[in-house]
Motif scaffolding. Structure first.
Motif, mmCIF file in Angstrom:
data_model
loop_
_atom_site.group_PDB
_atom_site.id
_atom_site.type_symbol
_atom_site.label_atom_id
_atom_site.label_comp_id
_atom_site.label_asym_id
_atom_site.label_seq_id
_atom_site.Cartn_x
_atom_site.Cartn_y
_atom_site.Cartn_z
ATOM 1 N N ALA A 275 -40.028 -46.260 6.843
ATOM 2 C CA ALA A 275 -39.634 -45.231 5.879
ATOM 3 C C ALA A 275 -39.797 -45.731 4.448
ATOM 4 O O ALA A 275 -40.293 -45.007 3.573
ATOM 5 C CB ALA A 275 -38.191 -44.802 6.138
ATOM 6 N N TYR A 276 -39.391 -46.974 4.190
ATOM 7 C CA TYR A 276 -39.530 -47.520 2.845
ATOM 8 C C TYR A 276 -41.001 -47.638 2.440
ATOM 9 O O TYR A 276 -41.359 -47.423 1.270
ATOM 10 C CB TYR A 276 -38.853 -48.882 2.753
ATOM 11 N N LYS A 277 -41.862 -47.974 3.393
ATOM 12 C CA LYS A 277 -43.290 -48.045 3.076
ATOM 13 C C LYS A 277 -43.839 -46.665 2.721
ATOM 14 O O LYS A 277 -44.676 -46.531 1.810
ATOM 15 C CB LYS A 277 -44.068 -48.619 4.261
ATOM 16 N N LYS A 278 -43.388 -45.638 3.431
ATOM 17 C CA LYS A 278 -43.834 -44.287 3.111
ATOM 18 C C LYS A 278 -43.375 -43.893 1.703
ATOM 19 O O LYS A 278 -44.131 -43.286 0.937
ATOM 20 C CB LYS A 278 -43.296 -43.289 4.137
ATOM 21 N N MET A 279 -42.139 -44.255 1.359
ATOM 22 C CA MET A 279 -41.639 -43.984 0.015
ATOM 23 C C MET A 279 -42.473 -44.706 -1.034
ATOM 24 O O MET A 279 -42.856 -44.122 -2.061
ATOM 25 C CB MET A 279 -40.178 -44.441 -0.109
ATOM 26 N N LEU A 280 -42.728 -45.982 -0.779
ATOM 27 C CA LEU A 280 -43.466 -46.802 -1.729
ATOM 28 C C LEU A 280 -44.865 -46.234 -1.969
ATOM 29 O O LEU A 280 -45.326 -46.110 -3.113
ATOM 30 C CB LEU A 280 -43.544 -48.236 -1.215
ATOM 31 N N GLU A 281 -45.544 -45.868 -0.891
ATOM 32 C CA GLU A 281 -46.890 -45.301 -1.023
ATOM 33 C C GLU A 281 -46.847 -43.974 -1.764
ATOM 34 O O GLU A 281 -47.702 -43.688 -2.619
ATOM 35 C CB GLU A 281 -47.496 -45.113 0.377
ATOM 36 N N PHE A 282 -45.827 -43.177 -1.492
ATOM 37 C CA PHE A 282 -45.690 -41.857 -2.119
ATOM 38 C C PHE A 282 -45.480 -41.993 -3.628
ATOM 39 O O PHE A 282 -46.144 -41.319 -4.431
ATOM 40 C CB PHE A 282 -44.516 -41.119 -1.472
ATOM 41 N N PHE A 283 -44.570 -42.881 -4.024
ATOM 42 C CA PHE A 283 -44.318 -43.058 -5.448
ATOM 43 C C PHE A 283 -45.506 -43.705 -6.159
ATOM 44 O O PHE A 283 -45.842 -43.337 -7.287
ATOM 45 C CB PHE A 283 -43.051 -43.882 -5.671
ATOM 46 N N THR A 284 -46.141 -44.680 -5.500
ATOM 47 C CA THR A 284 -47.295 -45.328 -6.116
ATOM 48 C C THR A 284 -48.415 -44.315 -6.359
ATOM 49 O O THR A 284 -49.063 -44.315 -7.413
ATOM 50 C CB THR A 284 -47.805 -46.472 -5.225
ATOM 51 N N ARG A 285 -48.604 -43.434 -5.388
ATOM 52 C CA ARG A 285 -49.649 -42.416 -5.517
ATOM 53 C C ARG A 285 -49.351 -41.441 -6.659
ATOM 54 O O ARG A 285 -50.264 -40.971 -7.342
ATOM 55 C CB ARG A 285 -49.775 -41.669 -4.188
ATOM 56 N N ASN A 286 -48.070 -41.150 -6.883
ATOM 57 C CA ASN A 286 -47.718 -40.121 -7.859
ATOM 58 C C ASN A 286 -47.263 -40.654 -9.213
ATOM 59 O O ASN A 286 -47.205 -39.899 -10.183
ATOM 60 C CB ASN A 286 -46.611 -39.229 -7.284
ATOM 61 N N LEU A 287 -46.935 -41.970 -9.272
ATOM 62 C CA LEU A 287 -46.434 -42.507 -10.528
ATOM 63 C C LEU A 287 -47.332 -43.589 -11.131
ATOM 64 O O LEU A 287 -47.126 -43.959 -12.292
ATOM 65 C CB LEU A 287 -45.024 -43.093 -10.346
ATOM 66 N N ALA A 288 -48.273 -44.143 -10.365
ATOM 67 C CA ALA A 288 -49.180 -45.173 -10.877
ATOM 68 C C ALA A 288 -48.406 -46.278 -11.578
ATOM 69 O O ALA A 288 -48.264 -46.315 -12.786
ATOM 70 C CB ALA A 288 -50.198 -44.568 -11.833
ATOM 71 N N ALA A 289 -47.919 -47.239 -10.784
ATOM 72 C CA ALA A 289 -46.914 -48.182 -11.260
ATOM 73 C C ALA A 289 -47.465 -49.388 -11.996
ATOM 74 O O ALA A 289 -47.151 -50.518 -11.683
ATOM 75 C CB ALA A 289 -46.071 -48.650 -10.079
ATOM 76 N N THR A 290 -48.290 -49.192 -13.025
ATOM 77 C CA THR A 290 -48.735 -50.298 -13.870
ATOM 78 C C THR A 290 -48.301 -50.006 -15.296
ATOM 79 O O THR A 290 -48.645 -48.955 -15.844
ATOM 80 C CB THR A 290 -50.258 -50.462 -13.816
ATOM 81 N N PRO A 291 -47.525 -50.922 -15.930
ATOM 82 C CA PRO A 291 -47.056 -50.648 -17.295
ATOM 83 C C PRO A 291 -48.225 -50.415 -18.246
ATOM 84 O O PRO A 291 -49.261 -51.070 -18.158
ATOM 85 C CB PRO A 291 -46.282 -51.912 -17.669
ATOM 86 N N ASN A 292 -48.050 -49.466 -19.157
ATOM 87 C CA ASN A 292 -49.064 -49.179 -20.167
ATOM 88 C C ASN A 292 -48.733 -49.918 -21.464
ATOM 89 O O ASN A 292 -47.567 -50.066 -21.827
ATOM 90 C CB ASN A 292 -49.116 -47.674 -20.463
ATOM 91 N N ASP A 293 -49.739 -50.371 -22.142
ATOM 92 C CA ASP A 293 -49.518 -51.002 -23.450
ATOM 93 C C ASP A 293 -49.125 -49.944 -24.490
ATOM 94 O O ASP A 293 -49.496 -48.793 -24.384
ATOM 95 C CB ASP A 293 -50.778 -51.734 -23.912
#
Length: 760
Positions: A742-760
């Protein structure tokens, strides 16, 4: 300089920063933690002599900021556990010389019995129920333990009852009931062992002439059972509560798992239903005649009950279901005579009552924990009907208390120093005394006091320290000893998130709010970060390891932060710790609670380091309701949301939730219930939504999620549904494999929709 001196200095300063630091603090706390840990490793363990030789250093084992190991869900949630296995069932021997507890020193999920001796300063494992002797694990599960006398422990393993000689470790099976035993106990004089099964309450005599178990309380049928019981101080008498669910609503939960169909019959009371009846009374063990107390209404909840020190009376703390009335009654144990000590009705009752009451020293009056003056504090009722005299006061709250009858003191847990803490204090039992702080480090303490209150054992954790068992003296300077060390060595090789507490005001009404923010070690306030809010719930801003225990998110949060997310939670309206007005400010679910979360997000965005286009939210149960309501009522604020076992239909809430959402009647009913049910708000969905739900859930039924999905489809909305076969309501704590999934599904879902790399 003594070896403990630099540790005391560093940890004292670390404690100050961890307690009071604002988010704008520029000092690198990772440096403090690194220095503290290096010094602490010199004094990882000690003996009881250490209790007399060193000062009161805070029980903190913080992480070293070195390059991380494998920061993945598989690695973090592997077995044996990286954070170890928390000690449980902590119990003092009657002479106060030994502490028994359940623990696994290797980090597996099964427990063995351990004993710590104050005489030797050493701990020893007394059983091997989790070890098959060949490097594998057994299925024998020890679930409860109690001291029978100073040298003998009784315990429950796989539903059977055993005795254990502490001196030689010899274990003997003493009872194998047809149904699994629970609520194991022993009479204070050691003459009897008692326990509960589905069939009722049982006792057996101890000693050489031990008898076969005898049932002294019997349920009338399956839905009538012993809910709890307590021995009188001198033995010979038992107070009991019998629950009667025959008139309650029952549901059959059908689900498929492991290739088979299963059906669980559960009690499911809804708002407006007739609730469980509770009968309270006492009985003599020798001849078992019962005296049942006359209650105003057997449907009223029982907040607690307690024998008087002389064993002649029982104090019962009760009130009505909506918590608009509180009633404290003292019953004579030999007759139906009742004395009302306290009876107050207020239409502004607490939504989430944390009431409790107990006898004052020598039974001279009653100590009451109440919030009738705005904050939960301790009061003395010197006699029936007297005006409560305050023992503590201030804009902070008491969570629980224990009375030291010999020294006429009250030990209590409170958030006096910081809203996120649960620290230890004491105060005289007479009005006018000063509050003395017992603990010195910020965090969460669960205390267990020795019989003579010479020592306190406590389970402690904080934002960076998994729970462990500690011991300290209560006299003088109060010396400290760490009893267990649960995390594996690899735990200290990770760089764990840096936790900060932020203060801000509601954008709706200006109320002061507090949030808990997890940051990466290399946090740069000049960058824009994606934000994960959650798991949202009430009472989530806590200085303790891993968030809410029913959802062990410590590993998930570590992965989020390592990928560049910030993780955030808000002490929403309805939460404990900020007074009655703050708790009762929530008059409907999905209203001020989700507004408070939005206020926190607005604050972080205004600080310039959170990207307003990359905010995600998640929560389970009531947190699932808030997640769906946040997406439906605030489209565009969130880039995505995950709702676990979401309570989407408040008609299926528990009757206790009527304290917030109201009774199912009145001029604004049923519209008021529709406003609080996301099932009727689906038209507002514009952002990605994932639902995670176990099919065995008996609290929020899986069928409610199916109805919710159908409504979304009818409204031409899209979502992602993750089904967990055979998993219960607490899906984050049911089994490791499905939790990781379940946590992996959450992680993939958020990564797909939030793009988790800080922007300068």
């Amino acid at each position: 300089m003594p070896v403990g001196a630099p540790l005391r200095f560093i940890m004292a300063h670390y404690s100050w920063f961890s307690r009071y630091r604002p988010f704008s603090t520029t000092v690198s706390l990772q440096k403090w933690r690194k220095r503290a840990l290096r010094l602490r490793t010199l004094i990882a363990y000690g003996t009881v002599a250490s209790l007399l030789a060193c000062d009161n250093a805070p029980p903190v084992a913080v992480a070293v900021p070195v390059p991380a190991n494998d920061v993945s869900l598989d690695a973090l949630y592997a077995m044996p556990s990286l954070i170890g296995t928390a000690p449980e069932q902590i119990a003092w021997s009657k002479d106060g010389k030994n502490i028994a507890f359940l623990w696994n020193d290797e980090g597996y999920q099964d427990w063995d019995i351990w004993n710590f001796s104050l005489a030797t300063g050493e701990k020893h494992r007394l059983t091997s129920h989790g070890d098959d002797g060949a490097g594998g694990r057994t299925t024998d599960a020890i679930t409860e333990l109690r001291w029978l006398n100073d040298q003998e422990i009784i315990y429950v393993s796989d539903g059977d009852i055993h005795s254990l000689d502490v001196a030689d470790g010899a274990s003997t099976l003493i009872a194998a009931p047809e149904d699994a035993a629970s609520q194991l106990n022993a009479s204070p004089d050691g003459e009897y062992i008692s326990y509960v099964t589905k069939a009722g309450l049982w006792i057996s005599e101890t000693g050489k002439e031990a008898t076969e178990p005898r049932r002294i309380l019997k349920g009338d049928e399956e839905d009538v059972f012993v809910e709890s019981y307590k021995w009188s101080a001198h033995g010979g008498k038992i107070a009991f509560v019998m629950a009667d669910e025959r008139s309650a609503r029952h549901l059959d939960i059908h689900y498929f798992a492991q290739g088979e169909e299963h059906v669980n019959r559960v009690t499911a009371e809804y708002p407006g239903d007739e609730t469980t009846k509770r009968r309270i009374g006492v009985l003599n063990v020798a001849d078992t005649p019962e005296t049942v107390f006359d209650r105003r209404d057997e449907h009223d909840p029982i907040w607690g009950y307690e024998w008087s020190p002389d064993g002649n009376a029982v104090l019962v703390d009760t009130g009505n279901l909506l918590a608009t009335n509180r009633l404290i009654v003292v019953y004579d144990a030999k007759s139906p005579t009742a004395t009302v000590y306290y009876d107050v009705t207020s239409p502004d009752g607490p939504h989430y009552p944390s009431w409790s009451a107990g006898w004052a020293p020598d039974g001279q009056g009653v100590i009451v924990l109440s919030d009738f003056e705005g904050y939960y504090h301790l009061y003395l009722l010197s006699e029936a009907g007297s005006t409560p005299a305050p023992l503590t006061k201030g804009e902070w709250e008491v969570a629980s208390f224990t009375v030291d009858h010999q020294q006429s003191q009250i030990y209590f847990v409170a958030n006096k120093d910081h809203i996120a803490d649960r620290q230890l204090y004491r105060v005289p039992s007479a009005p006018g005394g000063n509050v003395e702080e017992i603990s010195t480090a910020s965090g969460t303490y669960t205390p267990f006091y020795s019989p003579n209150f010479e020592y306190v054992a406590f389970r402690f954790s904080d934002d960076t320290t998994p729970p462990d068992l500690y011991l300290r003296g209560l006299a003088g300077a109060g010396k400290l000893l760490q009893v267990t060390r649960s995390p594996q060595d690899a735990f200290y090789e990770y760089t764990w998130p840096d936790i900060r507490y932020v203060e801000f005001k509601s954008h709706v009404d200006g109320s002061p709010l507090v949030g808990r923010l997890a940051l990466p070690a290399d946090f740069d306030p000049k960058k824009l970060y994606p934000l994960i809010v959650g798991p949202v719930y009430n009472d989530t801003v806590r200085n303790q390891w891993g968030g809410r225990p029913i959802h062990p998110t410590w590993g998930l949060d570590e992965v989020f932060v390592s990928l560049g997310y910030l993780v955030f939670n808000v002490n929403i309206r309805g939460s404990w710790g900020q007074g009655r007005a703050f708790r009762n400010g929530l008059d409907e679910f999905g209203s001020l609670d989700i507004d408070d979360i939005e206020s926190g997000i607005r604050h972080l965005i205004s600080e310039g380091y959170v990207d307003p286009d990359r905010v995600g939210i998640w929560g389970a149960s009531y947190g699932g309701l808030m997640t769906t309501m946040s997406l439906f009522k605030k489209p565009g604020l969130y880039a995505a949301g995950v709702a676990g076992a979401p309570a989407t239909n408040v008609w299926h809430a528990t009757p206790q939730q009527m304290r917030v959402m109201g009774e199912p009647k009145g001029d604004d009913y049923p519209e008021r219930y529709r406003r609080q049910s996301s099932l009727w708000q689906v038209s507002g969905l514009e952002d990605p939504l994932m639902i995670i739900h176990g099919t065995r859930d008996s609290i929020v039924e899986y069928s409610d999620t199916i109805a919710f999905v159908e409504e979304l489809i009818r409204n031409n909305k899209t979502l992602e549904l993750v089904t967990l076969p055979g998993v219960n309501h607490y899906w984050g704590n049911d089994n490791v494999e499905q939790m990781r999934f379940a946590y992996k599904k959450m992680l993939e879902f958020f990564t797909r929709n939030l793009a988790a790399t800080p922007n300068d």
